[in-house]
Design a protein around this motif. Structure first.
Motif, PDB file in Angstrom:
ATOM      1  N   LYS A 120       0.825  -1.213   0.000  1.00  0.00           N
ATOM      2  CA  LYS A 120       0.000   0.000   0.000  1.00  0.00           C
ATOM      3  C   LYS A 120       0.857   1.260   0.000  1.00  0.00           C
ATOM      4  O   LYS A 120       0.454   2.290  -0.532  1.00  0.00           O
ATOM      5  CB  LYS A 120      -0.938   0.018   1.205  1.00  0.00           C
ATOM      6  CG  LYS A 120      -2.054  -0.980   1.119  1.00  0.00           C
ATOM      7  CD  LYS A 120      -2.929  -0.923   2.354  1.00  0.00           C
ATOM      8  CE  LYS A 120      -3.992  -2.001   2.307  1.00  0.00           C
ATOM      9  NZ  LYS A 120      -4.812  -2.015   3.522  1.00  0.00           N
ATOM     10  N   GLY A 122       3.676   1.669  -1.521  1.00  0.00           N
ATOM     11  CA  GLY A 122       4.372   1.874  -2.787  1.00  0.00           C
ATOM     12  C   GLY A 122       5.669   1.109  -2.967  1.00  0.00           C
ATOM     13  O   GLY A 122       6.393   1.342  -3.936  1.00  0.00           O
ATOM     14  N   GLU A 125       6.351  -0.451  -6.442  1.00  0.00           N
ATOM     15  CA  GLU A 125       6.934   0.372  -7.514  1.00  0.00           C
ATOM     16  C   GLU A 125       8.459   0.436  -7.394  1.00  0.00           C
ATOM     17  O   GLU A 125       9.165   0.381  -8.403  1.00  0.00           O
ATOM     18  CB  GLU A 125       6.337   1.782  -7.476  1.00  0.00           C
ATOM     19  CG  GLU A 125       6.807   2.679  -8.592  1.00  0.00           C
ATOM     20  CD  GLU A 125       6.418   2.211  -9.987  1.00  0.00           C
ATOM     21  OE1 GLU A 125       7.050   2.661 -10.959  1.00  0.00           O
ATOM     22  OE2 GLU A 125       5.482   1.388 -10.125  1.00  0.00           O
TER      23      GLU A 125
END
Length: 154
Positions: A120, A122, A125
């Protein structure tokens, strides 16, 4: 010497971080040496759990890989072999280097425990970008070698 391939990887695909990393790795599996098994799926066949006395919960909470010889690699050891398999040597070295491996061994259980929260926030990424960079480096090395211009230090 027996080949360790195929390497069967048991992971939690319900975790965005885990699934993203495994799907990215599979994209670079040019020789189809990795078999991905989603342990979170409702139709997960738990026969392997029963045969090897490993709980489905253990599969869900730590990456497990079984080689063609029946040997198990868990957590950091599995990641090192998986990344080496797909030609991402720089990431494999990070998992296996004598300096970074002890840190990875301590950090991995914490990451596994908090993987949904980290997804959640990130982290998915960050891993995707890091893997993309490593894959480009591996592809460049491969291209240079096929042109007869490779070196061990690339």
């Amino acid at each position: 010497m027996n080949s360790i391939y195929p390497l069967t990887i048991y992971f939690d695909a319900s975790c965005r971080l885990c699934n993203s990393e495994m799907q990215n790795i599979k994209l670079h599996d040019a020789h189809n040496q990795l078999i991905l098994i989603d342990c979170s799926s409702a139709d997960f066949d738990d026969t392997v759990c029963k045969i090897h006395n490993i709980s489905q919960s253990a599969f869900m909470n730590r990456l497990h890989a079984q080689d063609a010889n029946g040997q198990w690699l868990i957590g950091v050891a599995a990641f090192e072999v998986i990344y080496q398999t797909v030609g991402m040597a720089s990431i494999a070295k990070l998992w296996g280097h004598p300096i970074t491996r002890p840190m990875a061994e301590r950090l991995y259980p914490w990451i596994a425990k908090h993987r949904y929260l980290l997804s959640k926030l990130g982290l998915t990424e960050v891993f995707r970008l890091w893997s993309r960079h490593a894959a480009k480096k591996a592809e460049k090395h491969s291209r240079l070698c096929s042109e007869g211009r490779c070196s061990i230090n690339d």
